[in-house]
Design an enzyme around this catalytic site. Sequence first.
Site, PDB file in Angstrom:
ATOM      1  N   ASP A  12     -22.636  -3.142 -83.864  1.00  0.00           N
ATOM      2  CA  ASP A  12     -22.626  -2.915 -85.315  1.00  0.00           C
ATOM      3  C   ASP A  12     -22.955  -1.460 -85.654  1.00  0.00           C
ATOM      4  O   ASP A  12     -23.732  -0.805 -84.945  1.00  0.00           O
ATOM      5  CB  ASP A  12     -23.662  -3.855 -85.953  1.00  0.00           C
ATOM      6  CG  ASP A  12     -23.476  -3.957 -87.458  1.00  0.00           C
ATOM      7  OD1 ASP A  12     -22.440  -3.520 -87.973  1.00  0.00           O
ATOM      8  OD2 ASP A  12     -24.392  -4.474 -88.127  1.00  0.00           O
ATOM      9  N   HIS A  29     -14.851   3.295 -85.352  1.00  0.00           N
ATOM     10  CA  HIS A  29     -14.416   2.258 -84.409  1.00  0.00           C
ATOM     11  C   HIS A  29     -13.908   2.895 -83.110  1.00  0.00           C
ATOM     12  O   HIS A  29     -14.136   2.373 -82.024  1.00  0.00           O
ATOM     13  CB  HIS A  29     -13.323   1.389 -85.034  1.00  0.00           C
ATOM     14  CG  HIS A  29     -13.817   0.578 -86.208  1.00  0.00           C
ATOM     15  ND1 HIS A  29     -14.996  -0.131 -86.181  1.00  0.00           N
ATOM     16  CD2 HIS A  29     -13.294   0.360 -87.445  1.00  0.00           C
ATOM     17  CE1 HIS A  29     -15.172  -0.746 -87.344  1.00  0.00           C
ATOM     18  NE2 HIS A  29     -14.162  -0.449 -88.129  1.00  0.00           N
ATOM     19  N   LEU A 123     -18.425  -7.671 -62.561  1.00  0.00           N
ATOM     20  CA  LEU A 123     -18.974  -7.913 -63.899  1.00  0.00           C
ATOM     21  C   LEU A 123     -17.954  -8.728 -64.669  1.00  0.00           C
ATOM     22  O   LEU A 123     -16.756  -8.447 -64.605  1.00  0.00           O
ATOM     23  CB  LEU A 123     -19.187  -6.567 -64.613  1.00  0.00           C
ATOM     24  CG  LEU A 123     -19.502  -6.630 -66.110  1.00  0.00           C
ATOM     25  CD1 LEU A 123     -20.936  -7.099 -66.341  1.00  0.00           C
ATOM     26  CD2 LEU A 123     -19.304  -5.271 -66.770  1.00  0.00           C
TER      27      LEU A 123
HETATM   28  C1  FPP Z   1     -19.104  -3.438 -86.677  1.00  0.00           C
HETATM   29  O1  FPP Z   1     -19.237  -2.187 -87.292  1.00  0.00           O
HETATM   30  C2  FPP Z   1     -18.055  -3.394 -85.696  1.00  0.00           C
HETATM   31  C3  FPP Z   1     -16.896  -4.083 -85.754  1.00  0.00           C
HETATM   32  C4  FPP Z   1     -16.504  -4.959 -86.877  1.00  0.00           C
HETATM   33  C5  FPP Z   1     -15.899  -3.979 -84.716  1.00  0.00           C
HETATM   34  C6  FPP Z   1     -16.421  -3.689 -83.339  1.00  0.00           C
HETATM   35  C7  FPP Z   1     -15.349  -2.981 -82.664  1.00  0.00           C
HETATM   36  C8  FPP Z   1     -15.492  -1.979 -81.789  1.00  0.00           C
HETATM   37  C9  FPP Z   1     -16.762  -1.516 -81.227  1.00  0.00           C
HETATM   38  C10 FPP Z   1     -14.315  -1.269 -81.318  1.00  0.00           C
HETATM   39  C11 FPP Z   1     -13.216  -2.141 -81.008  1.00  0.00           C
HETATM   40  C12 FPP Z   1     -13.414  -2.864 -79.735  1.00  0.00           C
HETATM   41  C13 FPP Z   1     -12.369  -3.201 -79.012  1.00  0.00           C
HETATM   42  C14 FPP Z   1     -12.513  -3.964 -77.738  1.00  0.00           C
HETATM   43  C15 FPP Z   1     -11.077  -2.786 -79.471  1.00  0.00           C
HETATM   44  P1  FPP Z   1     -19.010  -2.108 -88.853  1.00  0.00           P
HETATM   45  O2  FPP Z   1     -17.621  -1.681 -89.091  1.00  0.00           O
HETATM   46  O3  FPP Z   1     -19.361  -3.407 -89.502  1.00  0.00           O
HETATM   47  O4  FPP Z   1     -20.022  -0.991 -89.232  1.00  0.00           O
HETATM   48  P2  FPP Z   1     -20.849  -0.868 -90.592  1.00  0.00           P
HETATM   49  O5  FPP Z   1     -21.692  -2.115 -90.697  1.00  0.00           O
HETATM   50  O6  FPP Z   1     -21.665   0.357 -90.385  1.00  0.00           O
HETATM   51  O7  FPP Z   1     -19.846  -0.749 -91.688  1.00  0.00           O
END
Ligand code: FPP
Length: 240
Positions: A12, A29, A123
């Site tokens: 997150d 991202h 893993l």
């Molecule tokens: C949360 O941050 C993250 C996500 C919704 C997506 C997680 C994805 C990745 C780490 C990259 C993609 C992974 C792959 C395997 C392609 P948020 O967007 O909710 O952040 P915020 O809460 O600060 O807005």
Amino acid sequence: MTSPSHVAIIMDGNGRWAKARGLPRLAGHRAGVEALRRTVRAAGDLGIEWLTVYAFSSENWSRPEPEVSGLMGLLKLFIRRDLADLHAQGVRIRVIGDREGVPSDIRHLLEEAEALTANNRLLKLVIAFNYGGRDEIIRAVKKVAQASAQGLMTADTLTHERFAAFMDTAEIPDPDLVIRTSGEMRLSNFLLWQAAYSEFAFLPCYWPDFSERDLREAIEIYGRRERRFGGLVAQDAAAS
Ligand code: FPP
């Protein structure tokens, strides 16, 4: 110190990481994918057996379309670019979540990744994609109902273990440790059934900044916890 064999991560804070730098959310991202690459390596080096990551939730579809398609693009890029490398590292990939709702090109890529790496042992990387804990439980209940309608089981023979075998995580041990970055302290529909006795580590850093040091810190936090699974620790049990 006991080490967790299965670590699950809610990655997150990508959006806030980007905002703090005046960048578009997708840049966050993208940096998140880099952090994922580093974490997979670090987990392998630290002897973790299972690493589950929450890449896209069944609720993430409600984000603005450009962000959703950006995330889809990143997943495709991740599989295309990193699959050979992950395979060479000995990483086995498994995907959990509702595959029916995943665009077919992505579903094929995910299935290709699972098939290519099926015999790897270093893993196990479990990617939660189009995943929601409640959705997974409902899908499992439907399978139980179907098995029951076909006379394959009855309500009396349903146990925790048999039910777990209908979940996406069948044959995957429950997570010992769930890490969430960005300071938020909630489960957000992640592994609701499986995390019943998991330990939690909430770290303040945003996911793109997550490093091997943070992973080690979470493992140390885990090592200081006393897991009782609803019972007593051996010493207290003996004294009572
Ligand atoms: C949360 O941050 C993250 C996500 C919704 C997506 C997680 C994805 C990745 C780490 C990259 C993609 C992974 C792959 C395997 C392609 P948020 O967007 O909710 O952040 P915020 O809460 O600060 O807005």
